[in-house]
Design a protein around this motif. Structure first.
Motif, PDB file in Angstrom:
ATOM      1  N   MET A 131      50.309  32.754  59.885  1.00  0.00           N
ATOM      2  CA  MET A 131      49.017  32.135  59.599  1.00  0.00           C
ATOM      3  C   MET A 131      47.964  33.193  59.279  1.00  0.00           C
ATOM      4  N   ALA A 132      48.072  34.369  59.891  1.00  0.00           N
ATOM      5  CA  ALA A 132      47.124  35.451  59.594  1.00  0.00           C
ATOM      6  C   ALA A 132      47.248  35.865  58.130  1.00  0.00           C
ATOM      7  N   PHE A 133      48.481  36.072  57.652  1.00  0.00           N
ATOM      8  CA  PHE A 133      48.677  36.448  56.243  1.00  0.00           C
ATOM      9  C   PHE A 133      48.256  35.310  55.308  1.00  0.00           C
ATOM     10  N   LEU A 134      48.554  34.078  55.680  1.00  0.00           N
ATOM     11  CA  LEU A 134      48.176  32.931  54.851  1.00  0.00           C
ATOM     12  C   LEU A 134      46.651  32.819  54.753  1.00  0.00           C
ATOM     13  N   SER A 135      45.968  33.098  55.842  1.00  0.00           N
ATOM     14  CA  SER A 135      44.502  33.067  55.839  1.00  0.00           C
ATOM     15  C   SER A 135      43.936  34.171  54.946  1.00  0.00           C
ATOM     16  N   ALA A 136      44.570  35.348  54.971  1.00  0.00           N
ATOM     17  CA  ALA A 136      44.148  36.440  54.092  1.00  0.00           C
ATOM     18  C   ALA A 136      44.311  36.049  52.628  1.00  0.00           C
ATOM     19  N   ALA A 137      45.416  35.364  52.312  1.00  0.00           N
ATOM     20  CA  ALA A 137      45.645  34.896  50.944  1.00  0.00           C
ATOM     21  C   ALA A 137      44.584  33.880  50.532  1.00  0.00           C
ATOM     22  N   ALA A 138      44.231  32.972  51.446  1.00  0.00           N
ATOM     23  CA  ALA A 138      43.212  31.958  51.148  1.00  0.00           C
ATOM     24  C   ALA A 138      41.847  32.603  50.943  1.00  0.00           C
ATOM     25  N   LEU A 139      41.544  33.632  51.749  1.00  0.00           N
ATOM     26  CA  LEU A 139      40.269  34.332  51.599  1.00  0.00           C
ATOM     27  C   LEU A 139      40.172  35.002  50.230  1.00  0.00           C
ATOM     28  N   GLU A 140      41.261  35.624  49.806  1.00  0.00           N
ATOM     29  CA  GLU A 140      41.266  36.284  48.494  1.00  0.00           C
ATOM     30  C   GLU A 140      41.143  35.253  47.369  1.00  0.00           C
ATOM     31  N   ALA A 141      41.759  34.085  47.539  1.00  0.00           N
ATOM     32  CA  ALA A 141      41.639  33.018  46.539  1.00  0.00           C
ATOM     33  C   ALA A 141      40.196  32.526  46.444  1.00  0.00           C
ATOM     34  N   LEU A 142      39.510  32.454  47.583  1.00  0.00           N
ATOM     35  CA  LEU A 142      38.101  32.055  47.587  1.00  0.00           C
ATOM     36  C   LEU A 142      37.249  33.072  46.842  1.00  0.00           C
ATOM     37  N   ILE A 143      37.534  34.355  47.041  1.00  0.00           N
ATOM     38  CA  ILE A 143      36.796  35.410  46.326  1.00  0.00           C
ATOM     39  C   ILE A 143      37.047  35.305  44.823  1.00  0.00           C
ATOM     40  N   LEU A 144      38.292  35.024  44.432  1.00  0.00           N
ATOM     41  CA  LEU A 144      38.597  34.839  43.007  1.00  0.00           C
ATOM     42  C   LEU A 144      37.790  33.679  42.437  1.00  0.00           C
ATOM     43  N   LEU A 145      37.646  32.595  43.192  1.00  0.00           N
ATOM     44  CA  LEU A 145      36.861  31.447  42.741  1.00  0.00           C
ATOM     45  C   LEU A 145      35.395  31.834  42.543  1.00  0.00           C
ATOM     46  N   ILE A 146      34.842  32.606  43.477  1.00  0.00           N
ATOM     47  CA  ILE A 146      33.445  33.057  43.358  1.00  0.00           C
ATOM     48  C   ILE A 146      33.266  33.910  42.107  1.00  0.00           C
ATOM     49  N   LEU A 147      34.198  34.817  41.862  1.00  0.00           N
ATOM     50  CA  LEU A 147      34.120  35.669  40.671  1.00  0.00           C
ATOM     51  C   LEU A 147      34.231  34.828  39.399  1.00  0.00           C
ATOM     52  N   TRP A 148      35.118  33.827  39.413  1.00  0.00           N
ATOM     53  CA  TRP A 148      35.304  32.968  38.242  1.00  0.00           C
ATOM     54  C   TRP A 148      34.031  32.164  37.944  1.00  0.00           C
ATOM     55  N   LEU A 149      33.399  31.641  38.981  1.00  0.00           N
ATOM     56  CA  LEU A 149      32.175  30.849  38.788  1.00  0.00           C
ATOM     57  C   LEU A 149      31.026  31.703  38.267  1.00  0.00           C
ATOM     58  N   ASN A 150      31.111  33.021  38.460  1.00  0.00           N
ATOM     59  CA  ASN A 150      30.077  33.939  37.980  1.00  0.00           C
ATOM     60  C   ASN A 150      30.606  34.865  36.885  1.00  0.00           C
ATOM     61  N   LYS A 151      31.593  34.368  36.134  1.00  0.00           N
ATOM     62  CA  LYS A 151      32.266  35.220  35.145  1.00  0.00           C
ATOM     63  C   LYS A 151      31.339  35.714  34.045  1.00  0.00           C
ATOM     64  N   SER A 152      30.264  34.983  33.764  1.00  0.00           N
ATOM     65  CA  SER A 152      29.337  35.419  32.709  1.00  0.00           C
ATOM     66  C   SER A 152      28.650  36.723  33.073  1.00  0.00           C
ATOM     67  N   GLN A 153      28.572  37.037  34.381  1.00  0.00           N
ATOM     68  CA  GLN A 153      27.933  38.275  34.829  1.00  0.00           C
ATOM     69  C   GLN A 153      28.851  39.487  34.682  1.00  0.00           C
TER      70      GLN A 153
END
Length: 411
Positions: free
Chosen positions: A168-190
């Motif tokens: 679950m620790a590794f799975l949570s790390a994967a989910a956190l990184e996916a959330l960061i990717l989403l944030i970067l994607w939503l601000n891709k114009s920057q």
């Protein structure tokens, strides 16, 4: 809003996004080591085998770092950044589903592929998206968030593993990184960088350095001794740091009977100390303008601290303060270290020099844990702290040699 205010606001957003991505890459440097005790028990692995996982991660990252710079110049930084973050998330998922050592190796390879893109991507975006007055702040935030990523990982991973389990620790790390990717994607114009504009600027700089003449060999800078002295500096510096991050909790348990989960939090203290040290180190480097003295003084102190830990006679109550102080010393060294690299870099070849020098970081991080894993398996935990001290001692002569070399001439 004035034009200057609009520009500053844009810079803040870009710096924030790049720093978030950089922090996430450092976070993934340390998702694996805090789980070593769990993985050791689950799969009956030796410390050498666990250290080899980190070696694989950093060797792959070293190779990718050199190659991804060419890819960034060809297709732009943004798609390479997105790919790197996505690969880190995939690595976390792979770790979480591991059924044996081979899957852990696969996860380490995937994580190395993702980690290798960040320096070429980050520095390309910073240099071409941030206005010159705000560049110092960008570099500072970029460095600090790396240390904060290191600080967050052990607490995050150990905390979740204790509440649930290591998967679950590794799975949570994967989910956190996916959330960061989403944030970067939503601000891709920057995060758009003009590849054609960068190529034009690079050509203009080359003409300014060597107007009308034949271009110098792309590899001529490799003849400069200062470049390789800087590489040695980075190699031994990261070899000592990564070894401490990987095995300090286990070493403290064997020498001082400090529980491994408590020792993992000391790695967080190490990283927090580094974050504070890098801020103070920037101020110190600007004021003193004597990088070799700053580096040698700080490393002398950290050497003494490591040797004290190796005696086995330090009070357990003092050890958390020692780890914070060790981190602070490492952090203070960082700005002066970067200044030494700048002094050793001839005009017109900075990208190539940084590519070679930074490869020393990845290779040092690969070699250090692999070597000290054998000492841990042999029941010699004190050798961990002694070896780290020796690595740091080997760094000190290089800083004076870099300063004494004449490296300002163009290649």
């Amino acid at each position: 809003m004035t034009v200057a205010q609009i520009r500053r606001a844009s810079d803040v957003r870009v710096i924030g996004l790049i720093s978030l991505a950089h922090g996430s890459s450092h976070f993934f440097h340390l998702v694996l080591p805090p789980m070593f005790p769990w993985l050791k028990n689950e799969f009956a692995l030796s410390y050498a085998e666990l250290g080899l996982l980190m070696s694989i991660f950093f060797v792959v990252s070293c190779i990718v770092q050199a190659a991804s710079g060419f890819l960034v110049d060809r297709i732009g930084a943004r798609p390479v950044l997105f790919a790197g973050v996505a690969l880190l998330s995939l690595a976390g998922l792979t770790y979480s589903q591991s059924t044996g050592y081979s899957m852990l190796i696969l996860g380490a390879v995937i994580a190395g592929l993702g980690n290798g893109v960040f320096h070429p991507v980050d520095y390309t975006l910073i240099n071409h998206k941030i206005s010159p007055p705000n560049l110092p702040y960008a570099y500072s935030m970029h460095g600090v968030t790396g240390y904060l990523g290191w600080a967050a990982a052990p607490a995050f991973m150990v905390g979740i593993a204790q509440l649930s389990d290591w998967r679950m620790a590794f799975l949570s790390a994967a989910a956190l990184e996916a959330l960061i990717l989403l944030i970067l994607w939503l601000n891709k114009s920057q995060l758009i960088d003009d590849v054609k504009e960068r190529h034009a600027q690079s050509h203009a700089d080359e003409q300014a350095i060597n107007p009308g003449g034949a271009p110098a060999s792309a590899f001529a800078f490799l003849k400069l001794p200062a470049v390789w002295l800087c590489w040695i500096f980075f190699f031994f510096s990261m070899a000592s740091t990564s070894s401490l991050q990987s095995f300090a909790p286990s070493g403290l348990f064997k020498v001082y009977q400090i529980p491994i989960d408590v020792g993992s939090y000391f790695i967080t203290l190490l990283a927090l100390g580094s974050a504070g040290g890098v801020l103070f180190g920037g101020y110190l480097a600007a004021k003193l303008k004597a990088p070799e003295r700053i580096v040698s003084s700080c490393l002398s102190v950290t050497v003494v601290m490591c040797l004290l830990l190796a005696t086995g006679m330090v009070s357990a109550e003092i050890i958390p303060f020692i780890f914070f102080a060790l981190g602070f010393g490492y952090g203070v060294v960082a700005p002066s270290r970067d200044l030494l690299v700048k002094l050793a870099t001839p005009k017109g070849v900075s990208g190539r020099v940084y590519g070679i020098v930074y490869s020393g970081i990845d290779l040092g991080a690969a070699v250090g844990p692999f070597i000290f894993g054998f000492f841990m398996d042999a029941g010699l935990p004190k050798a961990l702290f002694i070896g780290i001290a020796i690595f740091q001692i080997m760094i000190i002569p290089t800083v004076f040699k870099v300063s004494s070399n004449t490296v300002s001439k163009a290649v």
